[in-house]
Scaffold this motif. Structure first.
Motif, mmCIF file in Angstrom:
data_model
loop_
_atom_site.group_PDB
_atom_site.id
_atom_site.type_symbol
_atom_site.label_atom_id
_atom_site.label_comp_id
_atom_site.label_asym_id
_atom_site.label_seq_id
_atom_site.Cartn_x
_atom_site.Cartn_y
_atom_site.Cartn_z
ATOM 1 N N SER A 139 0.826 -1.215 0.000
ATOM 2 C CA SER A 139 0.000 0.000 0.000
ATOM 3 C C SER A 139 0.853 1.254 0.000
ATOM 4 N N LEU A 140 0.376 2.252 -0.705
ATOM 5 C CA LEU A 140 0.991 3.585 -0.683
ATOM 6 C C LEU A 140 -0.061 4.555 -0.165
ATOM 7 N N LEU A 141 0.255 5.215 0.954
ATOM 8 C CA LEU A 141 -0.688 6.175 1.542
ATOM 9 C C LEU A 141 -0.033 7.537 1.577
ATOM 10 N N PHE A 142 -0.719 8.531 1.070
ATOM 11 C CA PHE A 142 -0.113 9.864 1.146
ATOM 12 C C PHE A 142 -1.157 10.955 1.325
ATOM 13 N N GLN A 143 -0.692 12.016 1.978
ATOM 14 C CA GLN A 143 -1.550 13.177 2.179
ATOM 15 C C GLN A 143 -1.738 13.878 0.845
ATOM 16 N N LEU A 144 -2.976 14.067 0.465
ATOM 17 C CA LEU A 144 -3.276 14.695 -0.827
ATOM 18 C C LEU A 144 -2.855 16.160 -0.832
ATOM 19 N N PRO A 145 -2.391 16.665 -1.994
ATOM 20 C CA PRO A 145 -2.141 18.113 -2.111
ATOM 21 C C PRO A 145 -3.475 18.860 -2.066
ATOM 22 N N PRO A 146 -3.448 20.199 -1.887
ATOM 23 C CA PRO A 146 -4.688 20.966 -2.055
ATOM 24 C C PRO A 146 -5.243 20.703 -3.454
ATOM 25 N N ALA A 147 -6.561 20.591 -3.549
ATOM 26 C CA ALA A 147 -7.163 20.250 -4.850
ATOM 27 C C ALA A 147 -7.092 21.407 -5.834
ATOM 28 N N ARG A 148 -7.053 22.637 -5.323
ATOM 29 C CA ARG A 148 -7.044 23.803 -6.230
ATOM 30 C C ARG A 148 -6.288 24.954 -5.599
ATOM 31 N N LEU A 149 -6.080 25.996 -6.399
ATOM 32 C CA LEU A 149 -5.438 27.215 -5.885
ATOM 33 C C LEU A 149 -6.388 27.901 -4.905
ATOM 34 N N PRO A 150 -5.866 28.528 -3.849
ATOM 35 C CA PRO A 150 -6.771 29.252 -2.936
ATOM 36 C C PRO A 150 -7.323 30.513 -3.622
ATOM 37 N N ASP A 151 -8.604 30.843 -3.351
ATOM 38 C CA ASP A 151 -9.223 32.058 -3.923
ATOM 39 C C ASP A 151 -8.612 33.306 -3.298
ATOM 40 N N LYS A 152 -8.273 33.204 -2.008
ATOM 41 C CA LYS A 152 -7.620 34.333 -1.325
ATOM 42 C C LYS A 152 -6.574 33.752 -0.383
ATOM 43 N N ASP A 153 -5.709 34.602 0.148
ATOM 44 C CA ASP A 153 -4.635 34.118 1.023
ATOM 45 C C ASP A 153 -5.216 33.350 2.218
ATOM 46 N N ILE A 154 -4.553 32.241 2.546
ATOM 47 C CA ILE A 154 -4.945 31.449 3.722
ATOM 48 C C ILE A 154 -3.812 31.547 4.729
ATOM 49 N N MET A 155 -4.152 31.914 5.976
ATOM 50 C CA MET A 155 -3.114 32.049 6.994
ATOM 51 C C MET A 155 -3.365 31.052 8.123
ATOM 52 N N ARG A 156 -2.297 30.403 8.555
ATOM 53 C CA ARG A 156 -2.391 29.503 9.710
ATOM 54 C C ARG A 156 -1.334 29.943 10.720
ATOM 55 N N VAL A 157 -1.777 30.162 11.959
ATOM 56 C CA VAL A 157 -0.848 30.613 13.002
ATOM 57 C C VAL A 157 -0.524 29.415 13.897
ATOM 58 N N PHE A 158 0.761 29.198 14.162
ATOM 59 C CA PHE A 158 1.159 28.111 15.056
ATOM 60 C C PHE A 158 1.063 28.605 16.505
#
Ligand SMILES: C[S@@+](CC[C@H](N)C(=O)[O-])C[C@H]1O[C@@H](n2cnc3c(N)ncnc32)[C@H](O)[C@@H]1O
Length: 241
Positions: A139-158
């Motif tokens: 088996s090969l399991l992998f995290q999928l890439p984002p399906a599309r370009l973001p419509d606007k900037d996405i921010m994630r704060v750690f």
């Protein structure tokens, strides 16, 4: 791969992201790692989140493939601290998977948070190497890439983390940029008197849908694992000819 890839992020990766990632990779892949009977392959091991989980959940050999020196250093430090019996089961390969001499070493391959960062031609080079490293039926399991370009900037704060007198923090911003996603990581360290230092590292991601990923992999001898509908992880199996 460039020799200094992850040179900035490696210092901050574990302190800012490790705890949440540990829970996440356990949730996403622990059952498959536990079912491995031949070996587990961790493609793009980074600082070792999936490698450690695979060692704990399985009884088989674990192959950690990590080409970036900056990420491999904390991985090696983590493995060096393990008891001898666990250390005997893990092998680190300091190349890309395409360069690593791995043939039929695993029945489970896991690739977390890595495929999105490979351009389409790099993905096409990775799939045959993954097929060679797996046994038929593996088996090969992998995290999928984002399906599309973001419509606007996405921010994630750690969430901020304290180590001694210093506080560590950071964020990432994803922006669409001519068919790719520019992912800009910003990190900072503060002391009681204010900012001590700040760093930025930029990565690129290439979006792809689940259907596109399945179609690519089918060209390389893989077929979807039945009953696996997790929207985050694509699970494929290497056809037995
Ligand atoms: C974003 S990091 C993720 C690390 C780890 N999987 C995690 O989730 O913490 C992606 C890793 O993939 C590695 N990588 C990139 N291309 C690769 C390839 N062709 N073969 C193996 N590893 C690769 C990079 O060096 C990097 O450490």
């Amino acid at each position: 791969m460039q020799p200094d890839d992850y040179a900035v992020s490696a210092e901050f990766y574990d302190v800012l992201q490790a705890h949440q990632d540990e829970i996440r990779v356990h949730h996403l892949y622990a059952r498959d790692a536990g079912d491995a009977r031949i070996g587990v392959l961790d493609i793009g091991a980074g600082t070792g989140r999936v490698t450690m989980m695979s060692l704990m959940e399985s009884r088989v050999g674990v192959h950690a493939v990590e080409p970036a020196r900056a990420m491999r250093a904390p991985l090696m430090t983590r493995l060096a601290a393990l008891p001898t019996e666990l250390r005997a089961r893990v092998t680190v390969h300091p190349q890309t998977l395409e360069e690593a001499p791995l043939r039929g070493v695993a029945d489970v391959a896991i690739c977390h948070n890595t495929i999105a960062g490979l351009a389409p031609d790099a993905r096409h080079a990775l799939w045959p190497a993954a097929a060679q490293a797996l046994v038929p039926g593996g088996s090969l399991l992998f995290q999928l890439p984002p399906a599309r370009l973001p419509d606007k900037d996405i921010m994630r704060v750690f969430p901020n983390q304290r180590i001694g007198e210093h506080e560590y923090g950071g964020h990432m911003v994803m922006s669409a940029d001519e068919g790719r996603i520019r992912t800009r990581f910003g990190y900072w360290v503060r002391g009681s008197g204010g900012a001590l230092r700040e760093h930025i590292e930029t990565f690129w991601m290439w979006p792809a849908t689940r259907a596109e990923m399945i179609s690519d992999l089918e060209e390389h001898g893989f077929t979807p694992l039945p009953g696996r509908t997790d929207p985050v992880v694509l699970a494929m199996t290497l056809r037995q000819w």
